[in-house]
Structures are given as C-alpha cells and as structure tokens.
Write a protein that holds these residues in place. Structure first.
Motif, PDB file in Angstrom:
ATOM      1  N   THR A 169       7.515  14.094  -6.285  1.00  0.00           N
ATOM      2  CA  THR A 169       8.505  12.655  -7.267  1.00  0.00           C
ATOM      3  C   THR A 169       7.662  11.749  -7.256  1.00  0.00           C
ATOM      4  O   THR A 169       7.958  11.159  -8.570  1.00  0.00           O
ATOM      5  N   ALA A 170       6.268  11.517  -8.017  1.00  0.00           N
ATOM      6  CA  ALA A 170       5.657  10.694  -8.483  1.00  0.00           C
ATOM      7  C   ALA A 170       6.004  10.496  -9.697  1.00  0.00           C
ATOM      8  O   ALA A 170       5.742  12.158 -10.611  1.00  0.00           O
ATOM      9  N   PRO A 171       5.721   9.600 -10.474  1.00  0.00           N
ATOM     10  CA  PRO A 171       5.817   9.361 -11.687  1.00  0.00           C
ATOM     11  C   PRO A 171       4.752  10.255 -12.447  1.00  0.00           C
ATOM     12  O   PRO A 171       3.448  10.009 -11.749  1.00  0.00           O
ATOM     13  N   ARG A 172       4.218  10.685 -13.788  1.00  0.00           N
ATOM     14  CA  ARG A 172       3.104  11.530 -14.041  1.00  0.00           C
ATOM     15  C   ARG A 172       3.148  11.288 -15.359  1.00  0.00           C
ATOM     16  O   ARG A 172       4.148  11.305 -16.236  1.00  0.00           O
ATOM     17  N   PRO A 173       1.705  11.166 -16.025  1.00  0.00           N
ATOM     18  CA  PRO A 173       1.897  10.561 -17.132  1.00  0.00           C
ATOM     19  C   PRO A 173       1.742  12.413 -18.045  1.00  0.00           C
ATOM     20  O   PRO A 173       1.687  13.463 -17.689  1.00  0.00           O
ATOM     21  N   ALA A 174       2.181  11.817 -19.584  1.00  0.00           N
ATOM     22  CA  ALA A 174       2.948  13.033 -19.822  1.00  0.00           C
ATOM     23  C   ALA A 174       1.356  13.809 -20.574  1.00  0.00           C
ATOM     24  O   ALA A 174       0.895  12.815 -21.476  1.00  0.00           O
ATOM     25  N   VAL A 209      -7.289  11.732 -16.147  1.00  0.00           N
ATOM     26  CA  VAL A 209      -8.299  10.854 -14.918  1.00  0.00           C
ATOM     27  C   VAL A 209      -8.049   9.839 -14.882  1.00  0.00           C
ATOM     28  O   VAL A 209      -8.382   9.688 -13.217  1.00  0.00           O
ATOM     29  N   ASP A 210      -7.124   8.974 -15.096  1.00  0.00           N
ATOM     30  CA  ASP A 210      -7.110   7.755 -14.780  1.00  0.00           C
ATOM     31  C   ASP A 210      -6.018   6.306 -15.635  1.00  0.00           C
ATOM     32  O   ASP A 210      -6.267   6.922 -16.665  1.00  0.00           O
ATOM     33  N   ARG A 211      -5.584   5.692 -15.406  1.00  0.00           N
ATOM     34  CA  ARG A 211      -4.547   5.089 -16.553  1.00  0.00           C
ATOM     35  C   ARG A 211      -5.441   4.286 -16.913  1.00  0.00           C
ATOM     36  O   ARG A 211      -5.592   4.130 -18.589  1.00  0.00           O
ATOM     37  N   LYS A 212      -6.911   3.431 -16.671  1.00  0.00           N
ATOM     38  CA  LYS A 212      -8.148   3.058 -17.665  1.00  0.00           C
ATOM     39  C   LYS A 212      -8.399   4.056 -18.792  1.00  0.00           C
ATOM     40  O   LYS A 212      -8.781   3.918 -19.862  1.00  0.00           O
ATOM     41  N   ARG A 213      -8.816   5.253 -18.587  1.00  0.00           N
ATOM     42  CA  ARG A 213      -9.232   6.275 -19.122  1.00  0.00           C
ATOM     43  C   ARG A 213      -8.359   7.480 -19.628  1.00  0.00           C
ATOM     44  O   ARG A 213      -8.579   7.761 -20.958  1.00  0.00           O
ATOM     45  N   GLY A 214      -7.408   7.537 -19.177  1.00  0.00           N
ATOM     46  CA  GLY A 214      -6.243   8.295 -19.521  1.00  0.00           C
ATOM     47  C   GLY A 214      -6.686   9.963 -19.306  1.00  0.00           C
ATOM     48  O   GLY A 214      -6.946  10.462 -18.354  1.00  0.00           O
ATOM     49  N   TRP A 215      -6.924  10.903 -20.235  1.00  0.00           N
ATOM     50  CA  TRP A 215      -6.635  12.091 -20.894  1.00  0.00           C
ATOM     51  C   TRP A 215      -8.445  12.118 -20.769  1.00  0.00           C
ATOM     52  O   TRP A 215      -8.772  11.855 -21.999  1.00  0.00           O
ATOM     53  N   PRO A 222       1.001   6.601 -10.828  1.00  0.00           N
ATOM     54  CA  PRO A 222       1.424   7.829 -11.552  1.00  0.00           C
ATOM     55  C   PRO A 222       0.446   9.093 -10.924  1.00  0.00           C
ATOM     56  O   PRO A 222      -0.697   8.768 -10.892  1.00  0.00           O
ATOM     57  N   LEU A 223       0.618  10.436 -10.950  1.00  0.00           N
ATOM     58  CA  LEU A 223      -0.079  11.118 -10.293  1.00  0.00           C
ATOM     59  C   LEU A 223      -0.516  12.138 -11.214  1.00  0.00           C
ATOM     60  O   LEU A 223       0.084  12.447 -12.376  1.00  0.00           O
ATOM     61  N   ALA A 224      -2.024  12.224 -11.167  1.00  0.00           N
ATOM     62  CA  ALA A 224      -2.061  13.288 -12.381  1.00  0.00           C
ATOM     63  C   ALA A 224      -1.773  14.847 -12.597  1.00  0.00           C
ATOM     64  O   ALA A 224      -1.487  15.378 -11.221  1.00  0.00           O
ATOM     65  N   PRO A 225      -1.507  15.216 -13.790  1.00  0.00           N
ATOM     66  CA  PRO A 225      -1.168  16.635 -13.687  1.00  0.00           C
ATOM     67  C   PRO A 225      -1.968  17.502 -13.032  1.00  0.00           C
ATOM     68  O   PRO A 225      -2.992  17.170 -13.328  1.00  0.00           O
ATOM     69  N   TRP A 277       0.732  -0.986  -0.482  1.00  0.00           N
ATOM     70  CA  TRP A 277       0.178   0.299   0.060  1.00  0.00           C
ATOM     71  C   TRP A 277       1.089   1.294  -0.297  1.00  0.00           C
ATOM     72  O   TRP A 277       0.833   2.366  -0.096  1.00  0.00           O
ATOM     73  N   ALA A 278       2.007   1.771   1.084  1.00  0.00           N
ATOM     74  CA  ALA A 278       3.231   2.036   0.835  1.00  0.00           C
ATOM     75  C   ALA A 278       3.677   2.742  -0.782  1.00  0.00           C
ATOM     76  O   ALA A 278       3.576   3.870  -0.989  1.00  0.00           O
ATOM     77  N   TYR A 279       3.942   1.352  -1.211  1.00  0.00           N
ATOM     78  CA  TYR A 279       4.612   1.900  -2.110  1.00  0.00           C
ATOM     79  C   TYR A 279       4.337   2.616  -3.149  1.00  0.00           C
ATOM     80  O   TYR A 279       4.572   2.811  -4.003  1.00  0.00           O
ATOM     81  N   ARG A 280       2.443   1.332  -3.535  1.00  0.00           N
ATOM     82  CA  ARG A 280       1.881   2.295  -4.123  1.00  0.00           C
ATOM     83  C   ARG A 280       1.347   3.350  -4.381  1.00  0.00           C
ATOM     84  O   ARG A 280       1.267   4.143  -5.128  1.00  0.00           O
ATOM     85  N   SER A 281       1.532   3.514  -3.438  1.00  0.00           N
ATOM     86  CA  SER A 281       1.089   5.433  -2.713  1.00  0.00           C
ATOM     87  C   SER A 281       1.778   5.954  -3.177  1.00  0.00           C
ATOM     88  O   SER A 281       1.812   7.352  -3.958  1.00  0.00           O
TER      89      SER A 281
END
Length: 364
Positions: A290-295, A145-151, A127-130, A119-123
């Motif tokens: 620090t969390a990765p963000r979608p391009a 929105v999320d990984r499934k729907r994207g932008w 990816p975090l929404a820009p 849980w800690a690692y995934r949090s």
C-alpha cells in the motif's frame, strides 16, 4: 531473521570500501563478459517477472523495519492513550489548573506518545522503493536509493559481480548468508562507487553465483538456455501474505509444500520468531502493498513496454501453490494462525497487563 539479515547486509556493504582483487574470507569474485560459466543459471526465487524487455526482482525483506515502525509505533501510541488519556480528559473536563511542573509532565508525556504515532504514520506512508529492475533493452539496472538521491542507474556492462559472505547473529541463533553484489568501481581503482544487490540473501554460497549466471544468460544468451522461473506469490494480494512469509522469511526452514522441515531447532526458531515478529511482518507486507512508490524514470517506462509473445518460461503454479496464494492451504493456514494467536497473546497480554493494571491501581 529478515530485519537482522537485511541490516547485516547493509552493514557489510557499507563497510566494503574496495573490491578485493581475489576471493577470500570476505567472499568470491564472479565471472563476467565472455568468461565461461562454472555453474548453471538458476533463479532461486530471486525473479518476480521475466520478459524480453526487463527482469523484475523479488522485493527484499528489508521492509521489516517499516513493519516494525507501523506495529510498535501504533502499539506504543495506543498504550499512551489508554494509560494517560483518561486522566488528561478528566482533568480538562473538571477544569483543573496545571502548574508548571504538571504541564511539563503532561506535555512531555503526550509528545512522546504522539512521536510514536508519527513513527507509525511515516513508516506506513513514506515512499517505498520499487523492486530492482534490469532493463535488457537499455542494459542498465534501476534501483531507488532515497528521496535525496532518487534513482541509481548502473550500466550492466560496467559492473563487477561478487558474492559477499555475511555472518548474522540474532537472539535466535547465528547463520551465514551470501549476497550477490554488483559493484561499480571508480575508474582506474578497486574502490566501490555504487552497488546494487538484486537478489535476496541466499544460502549456500553457490546460489548467488547461479543467480548471476541466470542474469548473464538473460542478458547475452539464448532464452532456451534459461530454466523456467518458479512462479512467486503475488505482491498485491493479501491472501498470499502467509505464502510470501514462508518463501521470503523462513526460506529453507520450509519445504516446497509449505511444510516446516523436521528438526527441533526449526520448530523452536519458527515459533520464537512467530511469537515475536508475526505482526511486524504482516505490517511490513501491508506496507509493501500500500505504500506510495516513486515513478520509474521515463526512459525505463518506455523500455519496459514490449509487444508479442514471451519466450521466457515461467513454471505453471501447482494446485498446492495456488491454494497457498489464495490463503486456502490448510496446513499453512493452521501454522500461521497459531503463530498469530501466539503473537497476539504476547502483545495483547502485555497491553492489557499494563493498561488494566494501571486503571485498577488508580481506582484502589
């Protein structure tokens, strides 16, 4: 406050299936297009960056959930390690054989402990929404929105603006906030197909409308008609965490000089919140940095590239603001260091009480 407020906002918007045809207890419909404004344009701390190509909005405080995941996940994982690790290690070193019941107990215990670590690692690493972006060039909002729907891409000219009222009840009390919602309707109906909420929760009710007028003026008015945007604490500098916590989380409880406003309830709420949530919110801001963000989509990246002078004004930061952003403002440092110590005493004390107490009980 931020986690409960953000959840209340999500619950409210999920519950609004249709946009009413007139204002009422739910909120207020706002003017759009060429309709004349009733209130002046003001940013109210909702804008992180402004230029001729796009508006970048201040990230919402909803990453509090991610901060809770990092802090509580790590806290409980370490608790399991310190409580059950010594016995497990001793049993393996001594070559003790496990029966079925013991194996199930040991295995189940470590599955639970490891689930907190996951849980800690995934949090921390999901990816975090820009921040929400409004492209002036493309006349579109971009919201992850999320990984499934994207932008989610919404045409600015099709959106129906409204102020939604949200009553929030927490362990520290109740409050009413207002949400600027821009809804895309199913053609020919009042049913909400999609919605973007560019600004944080605001109070009083006039503020979301003034933010909308700021957006309207930015898109279709002269840049001279916009007031200077207040500079916001930098997102990527950890020294600005306490200043950001003041502006995004305590909001109207502190004044423009980062001093807590007079009032017993303000002090009680701030210290209660600080003791319970200080480390979860620090973790949330760390995740935000620090969390990765979608391009961004390629067409948005291209539209965000602009050249020349920026005619949109941003008020220069005061010396006091610069000190706050650099972690050098004395009264801000003292208040948050005291909150950090109080929070550390609570969670550290519980951790030691549970682990050391268990060790002493086993040794007796």
């Amino acid at each position: 406050m931020s986690r409960s407020a953000s959840k209340a906002a999500r619950d409210l918007l999920l519950g609004m299936k249709e946009l009413p045809e007139q204002g009422g207890g739910w909120g207020l419909l706002l003017r759009r297009g060429a309709q004349p404004a009733e209130l002046p344009p003001k940013a109210h701390g909702a804008v992180q960056e402004i230029n001729p190509a796009y508006l970048e909005f201040v990230p919402h405080a909803s990453v509090s959930d991610r901060g809770m995941g990092v802090f509580y996940g790590l806290w409980f994982f370490l608790l399991f390690v310190f409580l059950f690790g010594p016995d497990t290690l001793t049993s393996f070193i001594s070559g003790k054989s496990f029966g079925v019941a013991e194996f199930i107990i040991y295995g189940g215990t470590w599955v639970i402990g490891l689930s907190f670590g996951i849980w800690a690692y995934r949090s921390a690493r999901m990816p975090l929404a820009p921040p929400v972006i409004l492209s002036r060039t493309l006349r579109k909002f971009y919201c992850w929105v999320d990984r499934k729907r994207g932008w989610m891409v919404l045409d600015y000219d099709e959106l129906r603006p409204a102020v939604f009222r949200s009553a929030i009840v927490t362990t520290a009390g109740s409050a009413t906030f207002f949400i600027l919602g821009l809804a895309k309707l199913v053609p020919g109906t009042r049913r909400i197909a999609d919605q973007v909420n560019p600004a944080p929760l605001l109070f009083p009710a006039e503020r979301p409308e003034e933010v909308w007028e700021f957006i309207r003026t930015y898109m279709d008015g002269a840049h001279e008609a916009l007031p200077p945007v207040d500079p916001m604490p930098p997102l990527r500098d950890p020294r600005a965490d306490h200043a950001r916590m003041d502006r995004l989380l305590l909001q109207d409880l502190v004044d423009a000089h980062h001093r807590l406003k007079p009032g017993l309830l303000n002090k009680i709420y701030t210290w209660f919140w600080g003791g319970v949530s200080y480390w979860t919110e620090r973790c949330a801001l760390w995740v935000q940095r620090t969390a990765p963000r979608p391009a961004y989509p390629p067409e948005l990246r291209e539209a965000m590239d602009w050249q020349g002078d920026n005619p949109y004004r941003t008020r220069p930061p005061t010396d006091e603001e610069r000190q706050a952003w650099e972690g050098r403002l004395p009264h801000l440092r003292r208040r948050w260091l005291a909150a950090a110590a109080f929070s550390t005493l609570i969670y550290g004390g519980m951790f030691l009480l549970m682990t050391v107490g268990a060790w002493l009980e086993r040794g007796s």
